[in-house]
Design a protein around this motif. Structure first.
Motif, PDB file in Angstrom:
ATOM      1  N   MET A 157      29.230  41.508  57.901  1.00 44.59           N
ATOM      2  CA  MET A 157      29.160  42.279  56.654  1.00 44.59           C
ATOM      3  C   MET A 157      29.936  41.595  55.538  1.00 44.59           C
ATOM      4  O   MET A 157      29.473  41.498  54.394  1.00 44.59           O
ATOM      5  CB  MET A 157      29.709  43.691  56.892  1.00 44.59           C
ATOM      6  N   ASN A 158      31.128  41.097  55.868  1.00 43.22           N
ATOM      7  CA  ASN A 158      31.926  40.402  54.856  1.00 43.22           C
ATOM      8  C   ASN A 158      31.343  39.041  54.509  1.00 43.22           C
ATOM      9  O   ASN A 158      31.525  38.549  53.386  1.00 43.22           O
ATOM     10  CB  ASN A 158      33.364  40.252  55.341  1.00 43.22           C
ATOM     11  N   THR A 159      30.658  38.413  55.473  1.00 38.11           N
ATOM     12  CA  THR A 159      29.994  37.140  55.190  1.00 38.11           C
ATOM     13  C   THR A 159      28.946  37.314  54.088  1.00 38.11           C
ATOM     14  O   THR A 159      28.812  36.455  53.203  1.00 38.11           O
ATOM     15  CB  THR A 159      29.336  36.583  56.456  1.00 38.11           C
ATOM     16  N   LEU A 160      28.215  38.406  54.139  1.00 39.35           N
ATOM     17  CA  LEU A 160      27.230  38.682  53.090  1.00 39.35           C
ATOM     18  C   LEU A 160      27.900  38.793  51.726  1.00 39.35           C
ATOM     19  O   LEU A 160      27.385  38.285  50.720  1.00 39.35           O
ATOM     20  CB  LEU A 160      26.476  39.977  53.406  1.00 39.35           C
ATOM     21  N   THR A 161      29.055  39.466  51.693  1.00 40.22           N
ATOM     22  CA  THR A 161      29.772  39.632  50.428  1.00 40.22           C
ATOM     23  C   THR A 161      30.234  38.296  49.869  1.00 40.22           C
ATOM     24  O   THR A 161      30.045  37.998  48.678  1.00 40.22           O
ATOM     25  CB  THR A 161      30.981  40.561  50.626  1.00 40.22           C
ATOM     26  N   VAL A 162      30.855  37.470  50.724  1.00 43.17           N
ATOM     27  CA  VAL A 162      31.387  36.188  50.258  1.00 43.17           C
ATOM     28  C   VAL A 162      30.258  35.228  49.903  1.00 43.17           C
ATOM     29  O   VAL A 162      30.302  34.534  48.884  1.00 43.17           O
ATOM     30  CB  VAL A 162      32.309  35.576  51.339  1.00 43.17           C
ATOM     31  N   TRP A 163      29.217  35.174  50.736  1.00 42.42           N
ATOM     32  CA  TRP A 163      28.122  34.223  50.518  1.00 42.42           C
ATOM     33  C   TRP A 163      27.394  34.500  49.208  1.00 42.42           C
ATOM     34  O   TRP A 163      26.938  33.565  48.537  1.00 42.42           O
ATOM     35  CB  TRP A 163      27.154  34.295  51.695  1.00 42.42           C
ATOM     36  N   ASN A 164      27.284  35.775  48.834  1.00 47.18           N
ATOM     37  CA  ASN A 164      26.529  36.142  47.627  1.00 47.18           C
ATOM     38  C   ASN A 164      27.412  36.352  46.409  1.00 47.18           C
ATOM     39  O   ASN A 164      26.896  36.715  45.337  1.00 47.18           O
ATOM     40  CB  ASN A 164      25.719  37.421  47.882  1.00 47.18           C
ATOM     41  N   GLU A 165      28.730  36.147  46.518  1.00 48.10           N
ATOM     42  CA  GLU A 165      29.629  36.428  45.402  1.00 48.10           C
ATOM     43  C   GLU A 165      29.387  35.447  44.256  1.00 48.10           C
ATOM     44  O   GLU A 165      29.303  34.242  44.466  1.00 48.10           O
ATOM     45  CB  GLU A 165      31.080  36.340  45.881  1.00 48.10           C
ATOM     46  N   TYR A 166      29.326  35.976  43.059  1.00 45.71           N
ATOM     47  CA  TYR A 166      28.970  35.152  41.895  1.00 45.71           C
ATOM     48  C   TYR A 166      30.039  35.149  40.802  1.00 45.71           C
ATOM     49  O   TYR A 166      30.390  34.094  40.267  1.00 45.71           O
ATOM     50  CB  TYR A 166      27.643  35.638  41.309  1.00 45.71           C
ATOM     51  N   ILE A 167      30.586  36.326  40.482  1.00 49.16           N
ATOM     52  CA  ILE A 167      31.460  36.445  39.314  1.00 49.16           C
ATOM     53  C   ILE A 167      32.731  35.621  39.493  1.00 49.16           C
ATOM     54  O   ILE A 167      33.120  34.828  38.623  1.00 49.16           O
ATOM     55  CB  ILE A 167      31.799  37.930  39.049  1.00 49.16           C
ATOM     56  N   MET A 168      33.418  35.805  40.622  1.00 50.45           N
ATOM     57  CA  MET A 168      34.663  35.070  40.863  1.00 50.45           C
ATOM     58  C   MET A 168      34.424  33.563  40.870  1.00 50.45           C
ATOM     59  O   MET A 168      35.189  32.785  40.285  1.00 50.45           O
ATOM     60  CB  MET A 168      35.272  35.503  42.194  1.00 50.45           C
ATOM     61  N   ALA A 169      33.363  33.159  41.552  1.00 51.54           N
ATOM     62  CA  ALA A 169      33.079  31.723  41.642  1.00 51.54           C
ATOM     63  C   ALA A 169      32.758  31.131  40.286  1.00 51.54           C
ATOM     64  O   ALA A 169      33.079  29.967  40.013  1.00 51.54           O
ATOM     65  CB  ALA A 169      31.915  31.490  42.607  1.00 51.54           C
ATOM     66  N   THR A 170      32.139  31.904  39.407  1.00 56.74           N
ATOM     67  CA  THR A 170      31.807  31.409  38.073  1.00 56.74           C
ATOM     68  C   THR A 170      33.052  31.225  37.209  1.00 56.74           C
ATOM     69  O   THR A 170      33.196  30.227  36.504  1.00 56.74           O
ATOM     70  CB  THR A 170      30.836  32.373  37.372  1.00 56.74           C
TER      71      THR A 170
END
Length: 289
Positions: free
Chosen positions: A212-225
């Motif tokens: 479940m957390n892998t989905l969150t990290v893999w799809n995270e966009y705002i922080m990475a931007t």
């Protein structure tokens, strides 16, 4: 009575049929966009732009995958996301497993306050932590680094650590206390009880919350931007957005959807491999709260 006993099996069959119908309908709704994405990734621009996005590809263009992997540097984005995701999940799971076990099994002053502090942190919006995290990473010289993203994702504001603790507390509480008592009688220390008994037994729960957390990290966009502006450190979501922006007025739909398909493959494969553990973890963790 006889008539009622005859009607009961019929009602059960009808109810099961209705439930199966809606489950099949829901499965079709979920799977259709995934299948459409993979089919579009094998098409050329002409077929998509001529109003035939729903037709099967006339020729399978596997070169879309090689083009997006090499020319668009999607391979670099993919491995960056892989490193960040694996590092974040490993660190957050180590912290969550030990913290959840202590909160679930030990009684000490401030335990309730600490538990509610973790739960309350799940309600903090991600955007509130952007500016302080940016300056903090800059002061630590961790901006534009994958290490900085790993630390932010593990204990930052996207909430994977509080969620893992919340989930695993219920899981540890569902395990029988007799196991710990028997281990204590045999002379096992608290560390031995956790690492030799409780941690192996919590494997289904760890796998469930990890995916479940892998989905969150893999799809995270705002922080990475916000926290990375070096193209060599872009993750998959940022890379796809940059890829589409660089195409400007002519979008290469085939390579773009090929990138989307590649980004979905790890999550799909992970779920296919660990689907039994996910189901078992969700069931076990729901027994007690």
């Amino acid at each position: 009575m006889n008539e009622l006993s005859i009607n009961r099996p019929r009602r059960r069959i009808v109810s099961k049929t209705i439930v199966r119908f809606f489950l099949l309908l829901w499965s079709a709704v979920v799977l259709y966009p995934v299948i459409w994405t993979f089919l579009t990734s094998l098409k050329d621009n002409q077929m998509v732009m001529l109003g035939k996005p729903w037709d099967l590809p006339s020729a399978l263009r596997f070169e879309n995958y090689s083009n997006v992997w090499n020319r668009a540097h999607f391979g670099d984005y993919f491995f960056n996301s892989l490193i960040v995701t694996v590092g974040s999940i490993a660190l957050s799971m180590a912290l969550a497993a030990t913290t959840a076990y202590i909160l679930a099994r030990f009684r000490f002053k401030g335990r309730g306050l600490l538990y509610f502090a973790y739960i309350a942190s799940m309600m903090i919006p991600t955007t509130l932590g952007l500016i302080p995290l940016f300056f903090l990473l800059s002061d630590l010289q961790l901006d534009n680094t994958l290490t900085g993203l790993v630390l932010v994702y593990s204990v930052g504001t996207i909430g994977i650590l509080p969620f893992a603790i919340f989930f695993l507390i219920g899981f540890y509480q569902s395990l029988p206390k007799e196991l710990e008592e028997a281990a204590t009688i045999d002379g096992c220390t608290d560390y031995g009880i956790f690492f030799r008994i409780m941690l192996p037994l919590s494997k289904p729960g760890l796998i469930t919350v990890g995916i479940m957390n892998t989905l969150t990290v893999w799809n995270e966009y705002i922080m990475a931007t916000v926290l990375t502006n070096n193209p060599e450190k872009y993750t998959v979501p940022v890379g796809i957005a940059i890829m589409q922006a660089e195409m400007q007025y002519r979008t290469e739909w085939g390579p773009l959807f090929a990138g989307l398909a590649i980004s979905m493959l790890p999550v799909i494969l992970m779920y296919m491999i660990y689907q039994r553990q996910i189901t078992g973890g969700l069931t076990a963790g729901a027994l007690k709260g």
